[in-house]
Design a protein around this motif. Structure first.
Motif, PDB file in Angstrom:
ATOM      1  N   PRO A 278     144.981  88.796 -50.323  1.00 55.31           N
ATOM      2  CA  PRO A 278     144.849  87.342 -50.139  1.00 55.31           C
ATOM      3  C   PRO A 278     144.062  86.898 -48.901  1.00 55.31           C
ATOM      4  O   PRO A 278     143.270  85.957 -48.998  1.00 55.31           O
ATOM      5  CB  PRO A 278     146.308  86.876 -50.094  1.00 55.31           C
ATOM      6  CG  PRO A 278     147.021  87.842 -50.967  1.00 55.31           C
ATOM      7  CD  PRO A 278     146.359  89.167 -50.705  1.00 55.31           C
ATOM      8  N   PRO A 279     144.240  87.517 -47.721  1.00 51.08           N
ATOM      9  CA  PRO A 279     143.463  87.051 -46.573  1.00 51.08           C
ATOM     10  C   PRO A 279     141.953  87.149 -46.781  1.00 51.08           C
ATOM     11  O   PRO A 279     141.193  86.388 -46.190  1.00 51.08           O
ATOM     12  CB  PRO A 279     143.912  87.985 -45.436  1.00 51.08           C
ATOM     13  CG  PRO A 279     145.266  88.444 -45.836  1.00 51.08           C
ATOM     14  CD  PRO A 279     145.206  88.583 -47.333  1.00 51.08           C
ATOM     15  N   VAL A 280     141.525  88.074 -47.631  1.00 49.97           N
ATOM     16  CA  VAL A 280     140.092  88.263 -47.889  1.00 49.97           C
ATOM     17  C   VAL A 280     139.620  87.427 -49.070  1.00 49.97           C
ATOM     18  O   VAL A 280     138.505  86.912 -49.081  1.00 49.97           O
ATOM     19  CB  VAL A 280     139.780  89.755 -48.158  1.00 49.97           C
ATOM     20  CG1 VAL A 280     138.316  89.954 -48.525  1.00 49.97           C
ATOM     21  CG2 VAL A 280     140.136  90.588 -46.941  1.00 49.97           C
ATOM     22  N   SER A 281     140.494  87.263 -50.071  1.00 48.19           N
ATOM     23  CA  SER A 281     140.079  86.609 -51.313  1.00 48.19           C
ATOM     24  C   SER A 281     140.206  85.099 -51.298  1.00 48.19           C
ATOM     25  O   SER A 281     139.932  84.440 -52.289  1.00 48.19           O
ATOM     26  CB  SER A 281     140.894  87.162 -52.487  1.00 48.19           C
ATOM     27  OG  SER A 281     142.274  86.863 -52.329  1.00 48.19           O
ATOM     28  N   SER A 282     140.635  84.525 -50.196  1.00 51.63           N
ATOM     29  CA  SER A 282     140.771  83.063 -50.057  1.00 51.63           C
ATOM     30  C   SER A 282     141.772  82.486 -51.042  1.00 51.63           C
ATOM     31  O   SER A 282     141.567  81.399 -51.571  1.00 51.63           O
ATOM     32  CB  SER A 282     139.418  82.367 -50.246  1.00 51.63           C
ATOM     33  OG  SER A 282     138.573  82.654 -49.182  1.00 51.63           O
ATOM     34  N   GLY A 283     142.801  83.185 -51.323  1.00 52.18           N
ATOM     35  CA  GLY A 283     143.791  82.671 -52.253  1.00 52.18           C
ATOM     36  C   GLY A 283     145.163  83.227 -51.974  1.00 52.18           C
ATOM     37  O   GLY A 283     145.382  83.958 -51.005  1.00 52.18           O
ATOM     38  N   GLU A 284     146.101  82.885 -52.838  1.00 60.31           N
ATOM     39  CA  GLU A 284     147.466  83.367 -52.686  1.00 60.31           C
ATOM     40  C   GLU A 284     147.666  84.701 -53.413  1.00 60.31           C
ATOM     41  O   GLU A 284     148.692  85.346 -53.260  1.00 60.31           O
ATOM     42  CB  GLU A 284     148.447  82.324 -53.229  1.00 60.31           C
ATOM     43  CG  GLU A 284     148.362  80.978 -52.510  1.00 60.31           C
ATOM     44  CD  GLU A 284     148.600  81.100 -51.021  1.00 60.31           C
ATOM     45  OE1 GLU A 284     149.471  81.882 -50.633  1.00 60.31           O
ATOM     46  OE2 GLU A 284     147.915  80.416 -50.248  1.00 60.31           O
ATOM     47  N   GLY A 285     146.693  85.103 -54.228  1.00 62.76           N
ATOM     48  CA  GLY A 285     146.778  86.351 -54.962  1.00 62.76           C
ATOM     49  C   GLY A 285     145.702  87.314 -54.519  1.00 62.76           C
ATOM     50  O   GLY A 285     145.223  87.257 -53.388  1.00 62.76           O
ATOM     51  N   ALA A 286     145.314  88.212 -55.417  1.00 64.18           N
ATOM     52  CA  ALA A 286     144.308  89.220 -55.104  1.00 64.18           C
ATOM     53  C   ALA A 286     143.119  89.064 -56.039  1.00 64.18           C
ATOM     54  O   ALA A 286     143.244  88.599 -57.168  1.00 64.18           O
ATOM     55  CB  ALA A 286     144.902  90.623 -55.241  1.00 64.18           C
TER      56      ALA A 286
END
Length: 333
Positions: A278-286
């Motif tokens: 999530p920290p890399v993908s800009s979201g709450e998931g992957a």
């Protein structure tokens, strides 16, 4: 990081900065699309109209979709159509003319065939909605300086200069990080990015949100890694035909701490699953990108929501094939 849907929701409750963040995520892609359709100079004005229209209509956004780029492409397309309707009708198919003459994907072909005439004839046989898909997928993806910079950065990584390649990949979008520059250059780039976004609001008479300070620490690291992931996976999808690009992409993604690489078997095919946390993908998931373990060709891109989240599981599958100008001219594509 929050999804686009969450940011749009917050903007509806008075958080103007939230919508500015949506703009910052997609302004390069939407601006490039507009430049392909109406030219660079006109695109600057139309881009401002897109943000005003998107802001005004954001209450209609379907929050079940975490990413807003497809919706923004739709808003941009409507503004492009309005622009075309305001022009004198000098050509029965102005969109085809622009698409055929605005970009030459095969520079060497000019010495052998009349590529513009052949391509224009082939495009004219497509239905309008098919031309739109071609414009979004092929023209937008392959025609910009942005694309060339990202693929050049991937090739640089393949040759072994990972630090220079990483800087080039992150800075390729002309974003605000100025990675590899001095602290003064980085601050200047950030301030320039904030001012450019503020100018969009000024031109359209909208309230200008306060400038954000340049992130530091973990927030900065996540922001840089998000840009690296986004640009690198984008380079993979548009430059998949180039083995050097594919090799460089894998090398660059391996430098991101929050990206894992796992080997798996899918339908008898050995694949690599590249997973951005999530920290890399800009979201709450992957965000998971699956590539062929043998040649690095992309197979699938999917967004996997976190457990308990309501966001949909979004999947895009990819196929690789060779085409040429003769096939397009003959209507085989």
């Amino acid at each position: 990081m929050s999804s686009d849907a969450e940011l749009i929701g917050r903007s509806l409750h008075g958080d103007t900065d939230a919508f500015v963040e949506v703009i910052s995520r997609h302004e390069s892609a939407i601006g490039s699309y507009l430049a392909r359709r109406v030219g660079r100079q006109i695109a600057e004005d139309v881009l401002g109209d897109v943000w005003v229209a998107a802001y005004a209509s954001r209450a209609s956004y379907d929050s079940s979709y975490p990413g807003a780029r497809p919706w923004l492409y739709g808003v941009a397309l409507n503004r492009v159509r309005q622009h075309w309707r305001s022009e004198p009708e000098e050509d029965p198919a102005p969109d085809v003319a622009r698409m055929a003459s605005g970009w030459d994907p095969w520079p060497a072909v000019d010495t052998r065939v009349d590529a513009q005439a052949s391509l224009r004839a082939a495009l004219a046989r497509l239905r309008p909605e098919e031309r739109e898909v071609l414009g979004l997928v092929a023209w937008e993806d392959l025609a910009t300086d942005y694309d060339r910079k990202l693929m050049a950065a991937a090739r640089l990584a393949a040759k072994g200069d990972l630090e220079a390649a990483r800087n080039a990949m992150v800075n390729g979008a002309g974003c605000c990080w100025a990675l590899g520059g001095s602290p003064a250059e980085q601050e200047k780039a950030w301030a320039r990015g904030q001012e450019e976004r503020a100018e969009v609001f000024r031109k359209k008479g909208m309230p200008v949100p306060p400038a954000k300070p340049r992130p530091t620490g973990k927030e900065q690291e996540d922001g840089i890694n998000n840009t690296l992931w986004s640009n690198t996976t984008y380079a993979l999808f548009i430059g998949a035909a180039n083995a050097e690009v594919r090799a460089g992409v894998l090398k660059l993604l391996a430098t991101i701490e929050d990206v894992t690489v796992d080997k798996a078997d899918v339908g008898g095919q050995t694949v690599l699953k590249l997973t951005a946390a999530p920290p890399v993908s800009s979201g709450e998931g992957a965000h998971v990108v699956t590539v062929d373990a043998g040649n690095g060709l992309p197979i699938r891109s999917e967004v996997v929501p976190a457990q308990g989240e309501q966001d949909p599981h979004s999947v895009a599958d990819y196929r690789s094939s060779w085409v040429n100008l003769a096939d397009i001219a003959a209507g085989k594509i």
